[in-house]
Design a protein around this motif. Structure first.
Motif, short mmCIF file in Angstrom:
data_model
loop_
_atom_site.label_atom_id
_atom_site.label_comp_id
_atom_site.label_asym_id
_atom_site.label_seq_id
_atom_site.Cartn_x
_atom_site.Cartn_y
_atom_site.Cartn_z
N THR A 133 11.29 18.59 19.55
CA THR A 133 10.84 18.27 21.32
C THR A 133 11.60 19.70 22.09
N VAL A 134 10.80 20.31 23.07
CA VAL A 134 11.35 21.20 24.01
C VAL A 134 10.95 20.79 25.28
N MET A 135 11.94 20.73 26.00
CA MET A 135 11.86 20.30 27.75
C MET A 135 12.54 21.02 28.70
N ALA A 136 11.62 21.24 29.68
CA ALA A 136 12.13 22.35 30.74
C ALA A 136 11.69 21.65 32.06
N GLY A 137 12.74 22.06 33.32
CA GLY A 137 12.32 21.68 34.34
C GLY A 137 11.02 22.67 35.19
N GLY A 138 11.22 23.81 34.45
CA GLY A 138 9.96 24.79 34.76
C GLY A 138 9.09 24.89 33.68
N ASN A 139 8.76 26.08 33.30
CA ASN A 139 7.89 26.41 32.29
C ASN A 139 8.36 26.39 30.94
#
Length: 226
Positions: A133-139
């Motif tokens: 899983t990869v998560m980001a507040g932006g892009n």
């Protein structure tokens, strides 16, 4: 001399905008706000709800004060608070904004069970394996194969995008919206880099990366090269 109004109410196509004076005391502000709303916006049976935007200028409001204003406004029953905006930010809010605007570069393979999360944009040089899983507040930009889960705009930014050299995710999320993986993928060996974004119907779409020039013209923060 004409007395300065602490509360100025302006009508717009979207509803009402309340401009609140930032130099008077908070108690004075509440008293005048209550009086003006009571005089002009008494609730009537069956009356349509009106959206309200509140602008407080250079006044800092605590969470408690914001809730007090919202409660005062919504007492008229037909008014609904859409937003409360201020020109003032705390040091913590400024630091959070700076973090959310950073681009974090990670060179790694995200394996099953691993989670990579950043407050701003994520540039991953590597693959996201199934179960990763990869998560980001932006892009999110994946310079590799995306086979796991990608969640962009995880703090609510629905303008965020997900891009990958090879797009084969098990799940895509942007803000609160989720797109399940298709049952099968076409051969992408000779295809261009793809991106996922939310369209005007609040659906996650996958298209060629080139469409972002029109859809997200402010995506890059670098205006010019040397």
């Amino acid at each position: 001399m004409k007395k300065l109004q602490n509360v100025v109410i302006k009508g717009t196509k979207e509803g009402l905008t309340l401009h609140l004076n930032d130099s008077c005391s908070f108690e004075e502000l509440k008293k005048e706000l209550y009086w003006k709303l009571s005089e002009n916006y008494r609730s009537q049976e069956g009356q349509q709800q009106i959206t309200v935007k509140v602008q407080v200028g250079n006044r800092y409001l605590t969470d408690t004060q914001i809730e007090e204003l919202k409660e005062l406004i919504t007492q008229t029953k037909n008014l609904v608070v859409d937003s409360v905006s201020s020109n003032v930010m705390t040091k913590e809010e400024v630091e959070q904004m700076k973090q959310e605007q950073k681009i974090v570069s990670v060179s790694s393979i995200v394996r099953s069970g691993q989670v990579v999360k950043v407050p701003g944009d994520l540039l991953l040089i590597g693959d996201v394996n199934p179960g990763g899983t990869v998560m980001a507040g932006g892009n999110i930009f994946v310079m590799g194969v995306l086979k796991g889960i990608a969640h962009a705009g995880c703090y609510g930014n629905t303008e965020a995008i997900i891009a990958a050299s090879i797009m084969k995710p098990s799940q895509l999320r942007i803000g609160e919206f989720i797109n399940r993986a298709p049952d099968h993928y076409t051969d992408q060996e000779n295809r261009e880099m793809e991106c996922a974004y939310i369209n005007e119907n609040n659906q996650i779409m996958i298209d060629r990366l080139q469409v972002l020039i029109q859809l997200r013209p402010n995506l890059t923060r670098l205006e010019r090269g040397w």
